[in-house]
Design an enzyme around this catalytic site. Structure first.
Site, PDB file in Angstrom:
ATOM      1  N   HIS A   1       0.796  -1.240   0.000  1.00  0.00           N
ATOM      2  CA  HIS A   1       0.000   0.000   0.000  1.00  0.00           C
ATOM      3  C   HIS A   1       0.821   1.279   0.000  1.00  0.00           C
ATOM      4  O   HIS A   1       0.270   2.363  -0.101  1.00  0.00           O
ATOM      5  CB  HIS A   1      -0.949   0.029   1.206  1.00  0.00           C
ATOM      6  CG  HIS A   1      -0.251   0.357   2.501  1.00  0.00           C
ATOM      7  ND1 HIS A   1       0.486  -0.569   3.193  1.00  0.00           N
ATOM      8  CD2 HIS A   1      -0.168   1.503   3.219  1.00  0.00           C
ATOM      9  CE1 HIS A   1       0.994  -0.005   4.274  1.00  0.00           C
ATOM     10  NE2 HIS A   1       0.618   1.248   4.312  1.00  0.00           N
TER      11      HIS A   1
HETATM   12  C1  UD1 Z   1      -2.259   5.436   6.006  1.00  0.00           C
HETATM   13  C2  UD1 Z   1      -0.960   5.942   6.615  1.00  0.00           C
HETATM   14  C3  UD1 Z   1       0.110   4.860   6.479  1.00  0.00           C
HETATM   15  C4  UD1 Z   1      -0.370   3.544   7.053  1.00  0.00           C
HETATM   16  C5  UD1 Z   1      -1.675   3.161   6.371  1.00  0.00           C
HETATM   17  C6  UD1 Z   1      -2.238   1.849   6.884  1.00  0.00           C
HETATM   18  C7  UD1 Z   1      -0.551   8.368   6.461  1.00  0.00           C
HETATM   19  C8  UD1 Z   1       0.273   9.401   5.814  1.00  0.00           C
HETATM   20  N1  UD1 Z   1      -0.450   7.124   5.945  1.00  0.00           N
HETATM   21  O1  UD1 Z   1      -2.040   5.263   4.603  1.00  0.00           O
HETATM   22  O2  UD1 Z   1       1.253   5.255   7.177  1.00  0.00           O
HETATM   23  O3  UD1 Z   1       0.596   2.547   6.831  1.00  0.00           O
HETATM   24  O4  UD1 Z   1      -2.632   4.208   6.607  1.00  0.00           O
HETATM   25  O5  UD1 Z   1      -3.374   1.500   6.166  1.00  0.00           O
HETATM   26  O6  UD1 Z   1      -1.256   8.667   7.411  1.00  0.00           O
HETATM   27  N2  UD1 Z   1      -9.454   4.555   1.939  1.00  0.00           N
HETATM   28  C9  UD1 Z   1     -10.636   3.883   1.920  1.00  0.00           C
HETATM   29  N3  UD1 Z   1     -11.185   3.538   3.115  1.00  0.00           N
HETATM   30  C10 UD1 Z   1     -10.603   3.832   4.302  1.00  0.00           C
HETATM   31  C11 UD1 Z   1      -9.384   4.522   4.295  1.00  0.00           C
HETATM   32  C12 UD1 Z   1      -8.818   4.878   3.105  1.00  0.00           C
HETATM   33  O7  UD1 Z   1     -11.202   3.599   0.883  1.00  0.00           O
HETATM   34  O8  UD1 Z   1     -11.166   3.459   5.350  1.00  0.00           O
HETATM   35  C13 UD1 Z   1      -8.837   4.922   0.648  1.00  0.00           C
HETATM   36  C14 UD1 Z   1      -9.117   6.362   0.319  1.00  0.00           C
HETATM   37  O9  UD1 Z   1      -9.505   6.465  -0.989  1.00  0.00           O
HETATM   38  C15 UD1 Z   1      -7.801   7.058   0.507  1.00  0.00           C
HETATM   39  C16 UD1 Z   1      -6.778   5.938   0.347  1.00  0.00           C
HETATM   40  O10 UD1 Z   1      -7.444   4.736   0.731  1.00  0.00           O
HETATM   41  O11 UD1 Z   1      -7.611   8.081  -0.409  1.00  0.00           O
HETATM   42  C17 UD1 Z   1      -5.592   6.155   1.218  1.00  0.00           C
HETATM   43  O12 UD1 Z   1      -5.976   6.421   2.564  1.00  0.00           O
HETATM   44  P1  UD1 Z   1      -5.083   7.407   3.484  1.00  0.00           P
HETATM   45  O13 UD1 Z   1      -5.623   7.465   4.857  1.00  0.00           O
HETATM   46  O14 UD1 Z   1      -4.836   8.676   2.779  1.00  0.00           O
HETATM   47  O15 UD1 Z   1      -3.676   6.707   3.545  1.00  0.00           O
HETATM   48  P2  UD1 Z   1      -3.246   5.168   3.583  1.00  0.00           P
HETATM   49  O16 UD1 Z   1      -2.681   4.826   2.256  1.00  0.00           O
HETATM   50  O17 UD1 Z   1      -4.315   4.295   4.142  1.00  0.00           O
END
Ligand code: UD1
Length: 353
Positions: free
Chosen positions: A201
């Site tokens: 991821h």
């Molecule tokens: C975040 C953390 C990362 C951690 C990871 C674990 C930061 C900078 N990054 O990354 O360190 O390892 O979480 O998962 O804080 N999304 C969903 N559903 C959710 C959450 C996210 O669909 O419940 C999708 C969204 O479209 C979002 C993308 O996943 O844009 C990324 O989510 P985001 O919270 O920005 O960062 P992660 O890649 O999850």
């Protein structure tokens, strides 16, 4: 004393659970929990609350997804009034996600003490958003709880006074130790005795279509030899769809609950990942781990544990995987204080404040 915990993303949840539980032994400490809502899907958040027995949050800021600036700013704007209203004596933040740094910034400007659980980790790679979050949070924190000696050394080098630093061990391993019996009892239906478990991821691996295509191409090739089980993070699922890559031959799954994932990890022939926490969990479980990164903020998993950094291009991955499949895997030991009692050590320190 009132301690307010802030969580936001999946990896925060296995870290907060043991601290919440250990602090319950001190009746004079009042606790509350704020969820920023950075992760909001049931299978990225709710199911972890359930399995880790974390009480429902007192407040959910409901920030959701967004660019780094937007997400961080939204958390700050929504968290500030909560802190002003609830007036905690200390705010505990966890790990290195955007929720961690946002809450630390708000509190330090309101002159509220901040404790950072999992302080001092450094990848020395500022292209990682988490590295920026770690550096800033540690500069702001009043109490820094490190999981290993390297954390203490990194903080000392950055000028953090020794009296603020407490090497307490690894809280994530507390949750693992507690739920390992449940994972051992978990049935893994329909899986062969040997399989590869994959998670992916990191922006550096999934946001660039060339890099993602190389990694997935390798997994498809590997799958003809050894079944690839791949619980897919929402970010990765979006990128695979957007780049139009066909991975239908792999055993793709939704993100899994904690116990189910632990059950898969402990029985895997090898884990291929770019996660931080999984490098630690495989080290504890003594399962071979190949990390698709050039660096790690968790160096003890390489120097002591079963982890090997294989970069992104597939060459080292192929070579190391060949050795593991021949039974010549790296042997490891569990780092000091990764013993299931880190949360209790944190609670004991906080109870004396
Ligand atoms: C975040 C953390 C990362 C951690 C990871 C674990 C930061 C900078 N990054 O990354 O360190 O390892 O979480 O998962 O804080 N999304 C969903 N559903 C959710 C959450 C996210 O669909 O419940 C999708 C969204 O479209 C979002 C993308 O996943 O844009 C990324 O989510 P985001 O919270 O920005 O960062 P992660 O890649 O999850």
């Amino acid at each position: 004393m009132h301690i307010l915990h802030v969580v936001g993303a999946r990896p925060n949840l296995m870290k907060v659970a043991p601290v919440l539980s250990a602090l319950r032994q001190y009746p004079k400490i009042k606790q509350s929990l704020v969820h920023t809502g950075q992760h909001y899907d049931t299978n990225m958040s709710d199911v972890f609350f359930e399995q880790l027995a974390i009480p429902a949050p007192d407040v959910n800021l409901g920030v959701g997804s967004g660019s780094h600036a937007r997400q961080t700013a939204d958390i700050m704007t929504r968290f500030e009034p909560v802190v002003l209203e609830r007036k905690p004596d200390l705010v505990l933040v966890y790990g290195d996600v955007n929720s961690t740094v946002a809450a630390a910034l708000v509190c330090s400007k309101l002159l509220i003490q901040v404790g950072h659980v999992e302080a001092g980790l450094r990848s020395f790679d500022r292209a990682m958003p988490e590295e920026i979050n770690r550096l800033v949070t540690d500069q702001l924190a009043d109490l820094l709880f490190t999981p290993s000696d390297d954390g203490d050394k990194n903080l000392a080098r950055e000028g953090i006074p020794a009296k603020k630093i407490h090497n307490v061990g690894n809280v994530m391993i507390d949750s693992l130790v507690r739920l390992l019996p449940a994972a051992i009892n978990q049935k893994l239906n329909g899986l062969p005795s040997r399989y590869v478990l994959v998670t992916l991821h990191r922006p550096a691996n999934v946001d660039d279509d060339n890099v993602l295509k190389v990694i997935l191409g390798y997994l498809l090739e590997l799958n003809s030899q050894l079944k690839v089980v791949f619980p897919v993070h929402p970010r990765t699922r979006q990128r695979i769809a957007a780049f139009g890559i066909d991975v239908s031959q792999l055993d793709l799954r939704e993100p899994l609950p904690y116990i189910e994932f632990l059950a898969l990890q402990r029985r895997a022939t090898v884990v291929i990942t770019d996660s931080g926490g999984i490098q630690e969990e495989t080290t504890y479980l003594k399962v071979p781990c190949l990390t698709l990164r050039n660096n790690t903020e968790r160096p003890v998993t390489v120097t002591m544990g079963t982890n090997i950094l294989v970069g992104q291009d597939g060459t080292t991955l192929r070579a190391e995987l060949g050795k593991i499949l021949q039974g010549k895997q790296k042997q490891g030991t569990v780092p000091p204080l990764w013993d299931g009692h880190a949360g209790e050590r944190i609670a004991a320190i906080l109870s004396k404040l």
